[in-house]
Design a protein around this motif. Structure first.
Motif, PDB file in Angstrom:
ATOM      1  N   PRO A 254       0.802  -1.233   0.000  1.00 49.44           N
ATOM      2  CA  PRO A 254       0.000   0.000   0.000  1.00 49.44           C
ATOM      3  C   PRO A 254       0.834   1.283   0.000  1.00 49.44           C
ATOM      4  CG  PRO A 254      -0.095  -1.088   2.133  1.00 49.44           C
ATOM      5  CD  PRO A 254       0.695  -1.988   1.244  1.00 49.44           C
ATOM      6  N   TYR A 255       2.175   1.170   0.006  1.00 47.12           N
ATOM      7  CA  TYR A 255       3.035   2.358  -0.067  1.00 47.12           C
ATOM      8  C   TYR A 255       3.756   2.425  -1.410  1.00 47.12           C
ATOM      9  CZ  TYR A 255       6.121  -1.402   1.292  1.00 47.12           C
ATOM     10  OH  TYR A 255       6.766  -2.614   1.337  1.00 47.12           O
TER      11      TYR A 255
ATOM     12  N   GLY B 166       1.333   5.474  -1.742  1.00 49.91           N
ATOM     13  CA  GLY B 166       1.690   5.978  -0.416  1.00 49.91           C
ATOM     14  C   GLY B 166       0.857   7.188  -0.034  1.00 49.91           C
ATOM     15  N   LEU B 167       0.607   8.062  -1.007  1.00 56.41           N
ATOM     16  CA  LEU B 167      -0.216   9.249  -0.733  1.00 56.41           C
ATOM     17  C   LEU B 167      -1.660   8.823  -0.459  1.00 56.41           C
ATOM     18  CD1 LEU B 167      -0.539  12.305  -0.544  1.00 56.41           C
ATOM     19  CD2 LEU B 167      -0.790  12.369  -3.035  1.00 56.41           C
TER      20      LEU B 167
ATOM     21  N   ALA C 212      -2.909   8.351   5.548  1.00 52.40           N
ATOM     22  CA  ALA C 212      -3.512   8.353   6.891  1.00 52.40           C
ATOM     23  C   ALA C 212      -3.241   7.051   7.644  1.00 52.40           C
ATOM     24  CB  ALA C 212      -5.014   8.599   6.786  1.00 52.40           C
ATOM     25  N   ALA C 213      -3.059   5.959   6.908  1.00 54.08           N
ATOM     26  CA  ALA C 213      -2.797   4.672   7.552  1.00 54.08           C
ATOM     27  C   ALA C 213      -1.308   4.422   7.763  1.00 54.08           C
ATOM     28  CB  ALA C 213      -3.374   3.542   6.699  1.00 54.08           C
ATOM     29  N   LEU C 214      -0.463   5.116   7.025  1.00 53.61           N
ATOM     30  CA  LEU C 214       0.975   4.824   7.037  1.00 53.61           C
ATOM     31  C   LEU C 214       1.789   5.760   7.931  1.00 53.61           C
ATOM     32  CD1 LEU C 214       1.526   4.228   3.200  1.00 53.61           C
ATOM     33  CD2 LEU C 214       1.359   2.471   4.976  1.00 53.61           C
ATOM     34  N   MET C 215       1.304   6.979   8.121  1.00 52.13           N
ATOM     35  CA  MET C 215       2.102   7.995   8.836  1.00 52.13           C
ATOM     36  C   MET C 215       2.340   7.567  10.287  1.00 52.13           C
ATOM     37  SD  MET C 215       3.205  11.296   8.435  1.00 52.13           S
ATOM     38  CE  MET C 215       2.123  12.163   7.297  1.00 52.13           C
ATOM     39  N   PRO C 216       3.613   7.500  10.713  1.00 53.16           N
ATOM     40  CA  PRO C 216       3.886   7.189  12.122  1.00 53.16           C
ATOM     41  C   PRO C 216       3.687   8.444  12.976  1.00 53.16           C
ATOM     42  CG  PRO C 216       5.940   7.577  10.957  1.00 53.16           C
ATOM     43  CD  PRO C 216       4.828   7.741   9.932  1.00 53.16           C
ATOM     44  N   THR C 217       3.805   8.279  14.287  1.00 55.44           N
ATOM     45  CA  THR C 217       3.805   9.456  15.159  1.00 55.44           C
ATOM     46  C   THR C 217       5.224  10.034  15.191  1.00 55.44           C
ATOM     47  OG1 THR C 217       4.391   8.191  17.111  1.00 55.44           O
ATOM     48  CG2 THR C 217       2.025   8.434  16.626  1.00 55.44           C
TER      49      THR C 217
ATOM     50  N   HIS D  44      11.651   5.566   5.386  1.00 53.69           N
ATOM     51  CA  HIS D  44      10.258   5.907   5.680  1.00 53.69           C
ATOM     52  C   HIS D  44       9.455   5.946   4.385  1.00 53.69           C
ATOM     53  CE1 HIS D  44      10.172   6.922   9.988  1.00 53.69           C
ATOM     54  NE2 HIS D  44      11.483   7.057   9.806  1.00 53.69           N
ATOM     55  N   ALA D  45       8.220   5.486   4.457  1.00 52.98           N
ATOM     56  CA  ALA D  45       7.336   5.543   3.295  1.00 52.98           C
ATOM     57  C   ALA D  45       7.261   6.981   2.789  1.00 52.98           C
ATOM     58  CB  ALA D  45       5.941   5.059   3.679  1.00 52.98           C
ATOM     59  N   GLN D  46       7.225   7.122   1.462  1.00 53.68           N
ATOM     60  CA  GLN D  46       7.092   8.450   0.850  1.00 53.68           C
ATOM     61  C   GLN D  46       5.654   8.577   0.366  1.00 53.68           C
ATOM     62  OE1 GLN D  46       9.897  10.631   0.614  1.00 53.68           O
ATOM     63  NE2 GLN D  46      10.761   9.111   2.011  1.00 53.68           N
ATOM     64  N   TYR D  47       5.148   9.785   0.450  1.00 59.20           N
ATOM     65  CA  TYR D  47       3.719   9.957   0.190  1.00 59.20           C
ATOM     66  C   TYR D  47       3.445  10.438  -1.229  1.00 59.20           C
ATOM     67  CZ  TYR D  47       3.873   9.017   5.080  1.00 59.20           C
ATOM     68  OH  TYR D  47       4.140   8.400   6.276  1.00 59.20           O
TER      69      TYR D  47
END
Ligand code: SF4
Ligand code: FES
Length: 369
Positions: free
Chosen positions: A27-28, A193-194, A198-203, A186-189
Motif C-alpha cells: 500500500p506504499y 503511499g499518498l 492516513a494509515a501509514l504515517m507514524p507518530t 520511511h514511506a514516501q507519500y
C-alpha cells in the motif's frame, strides 16, 4: 558579458520500470494509481536500445525495477544486454517468481546486485502488509538461494506505522539473511503511499525512536552491515533533496517508455513526457520540457530563490509541493521557511486520528492475506 550556463552533466542512474505487473500489493508503492497494462510495455529490443543509449550518455548504474521485474520473461536477456553495455546492474525485487535456475541465469548474464524488499519480521504481519499470503517465507527462501548463487544482497525495508516499531528486528533479519546493507526508508507519500497516508504515517515519537535505533545499530553492527536511513521528512525542519535535484542525476523510464524525472512526475499538471519510442535518451535528457521544467534553480520562487540552502536541497520535492500546496513550483512545505508549513502538520495530525484501512495496490487478483 553574459556568462554561459555550465554544461549539463550526464545522469548517473537510470531506473527502468520494466513492468507494473507485481504479485504483491504493497500500500506504499511508488507506482502511479493508474498502472500501465502489459500490452503497453516496451519490448525487449527497445529496452536493450535504451540501455545502450544510457551507457553512451554516461549512466553508470541501472536499477531494474517495476512492479516486479521478474514478471518479465525476458529479464535474463535484459540483464545480459545491460551488462554488455557496461552498466552496473541492480535488480530491485520482491523475491517472488525467481527460482534458483533463473537466479543462476541472471548471475551468468552479469547481474551485479540484488535489492530485496522485506515488509516485517513476523510472517503474518509481513504478508498482511504485502497483501500476499506466503510472501515472507518465499523471501527468506529467495535470500538463501541468492547467497548460494553468490549475488550480493541489500534489504529494502520501507517503514511506516505498521512496522516502524520493528526496526531493530528488521536490521537483525537483514543480517540473518546475509545482507551486506539494509536501507531503512520511511514511506514516501506519492502514488499509493499518498493514497494511504492516513494509515501509514507514524507518530513523531515513533519516527524519533526509529532514528535513534538506527544510529545505535550503526555503531553496534559496524563491519557487519551498512545501514542507510531515509528520514521521515514530515518531522524534520528541511525537506529532502528529492532525486538529488530534478533532472540532475537520474531518470526513470516507465513501462510504456515515457521518461520521467521522478516516480511521481506524471502527477504534475502541464508537463509533457517524451517517449524512448520517439526520441533518443540523450535528446530527452537534454531537451525534454519536463526535465527542464525544474532543472537548476532559475525556476524557484521565494523563499527558495534567495535561500542559502537552494543548492543543498533544491527546494525539496516538486511532487510533495504539488500534493500539499496544489502547485509544484512552490517550496516543499516540509521546509520551516515555507508559508504552507502548517499543511504538513495538518497531514500528520489527520493521520493520528485512528486506524485507517489500507488500500492495496492490486494489479491482478492475488491470494488473500
Ligand atoms: Fe530548501 Fe527552499 Fe527551504 Fe531554502 S527555502 S531550505 S531552498 S526548501
Ligand atoms: Fe517527484 Fe520528489 S517525487 S520531485
Amino acid at each position: 558579458m553574459t556568462i554561459a550556463p555550465p554544461p549539463l552533466a550526464p545522469p548517473l542512474g537510470l531506473l527502468a520500470e520494466l513492468t507494473h505487473r507485481c504479485p504483491l500489493a504493497c500500500p506504499y508503492c511508488s507506482n502511479p494509481l493508474d498502472l500501465e497494462r502489459r500490452s503497453a510495455e516496451l519490448d525487449t529490443a527497445t529496452w536493450l536500445r535504451v540501455f545502450d543509449e544510457a551507457a553512451a550518455l554516461g549512466v553508470l548504474q541501472l536499477h531494474l525495477s517495476g512492479g516486479e521485474p521478474a514478471s518479465r520473461p525476458d529479464l535474463v536477456a535484459l540483464v545480459g544486454g545491460a551488462a554488455k553495455a557496461g552498466l552496473y546492474t541492480n535488480l530491485i525485487t520482491s523475491g517472488i517468481g525467481l527460482d534458483r535456475a533463473r537466479l543462476d541465469g541472471l548471475a551468468a548474464a552479469g547481474l551485479d546486485h540484488v535489492q530485496l524488499s522485506v515488509q516485517h519480521v513476523r510472517e503474518d504481519e509481513a504478508d498482511r502488509i504485502a497483501g500476499y499470503r506466503g510472501a515472507h517465507a518465499k523471501k527468506r527462501a529467495f535470500a538463501r538461494e541468492l547467497a548460494a548463487a553468490g549475488l550480493p544482497l541489500t534489504i529494502n525495508a520501507v517503514i511506516h506505522r505498521a512496522n516502524i516499531d520493528a526496526v531493530e528486528a528488521l536490521v537483525a533479519e537483514a543480517v540473518t539473511l546475509g545482507a551486506r546493507r539494509i536501507e531503512v526508508a520511511h514511506a514516501q507519500y506519492y502514488g499509493w503511499g499518498l493514497k494511504n497516508r492516513a494509515a501509514l504515517m507514524p507518530t513523531a515519537a515513533q519516527a524519533a525512536a526509529a532514528r535513534a535505533s538506527v544510529e545505535r545499530l550503526r555503531e553496534e553492527l559496524r563491519g557487519a552491515i551498512v545501514i542507510d536511513y531515509v528520514a521521515a521528512d514530515h518531522f524534520g525542519r528541511f525537506p529532502k533533496p528529492c532525486m538529488s535535484g530534478w533532472g540532475r542525476r537520474s531518470l526513470n523510464v516507465n513501462p510504456a517508455g515515457r521518461v520521467l524525472p521522478c516516480h511521481a512526475a506524471e502527477t504534475i499538471p502541464g508537463l509533457s513526457f517524451w517517449n524512448v519510442q520517439d526520441r533518443s535518451l540523450k535528446e530527452i535528457w537534454e531537451q525534454s520540457p519536463a526535465f527542464n521544467a525544474f532543472r537548476g534553480t532559475d525556476w524557484m520562487r521565494e523563499p527558495c530563490a534567495s535561500c542559502a540552502r537552494k543548492d543543498i536541497d533544491f527546494g525539496g520535492c516538486r511532487c510533495q509541493a504539488l500534493a500539499l500546496t496544489g502547485d509544484a513550483a512552490n517550496t516543499d512545505p516540509v521546509c520551516v521557511y515555507s508559508p504552507a508549513r502548517a499543511r504538513v502538520a495538518a497531514a500528520v495530525e489527520e493521520a493520528q486520528g485512528g486506524a485507517a484501512d489500507l488500500a492495496y495496490r492490486r494489479y491482478q487478483p492475488a491470494p488473500a492475506a
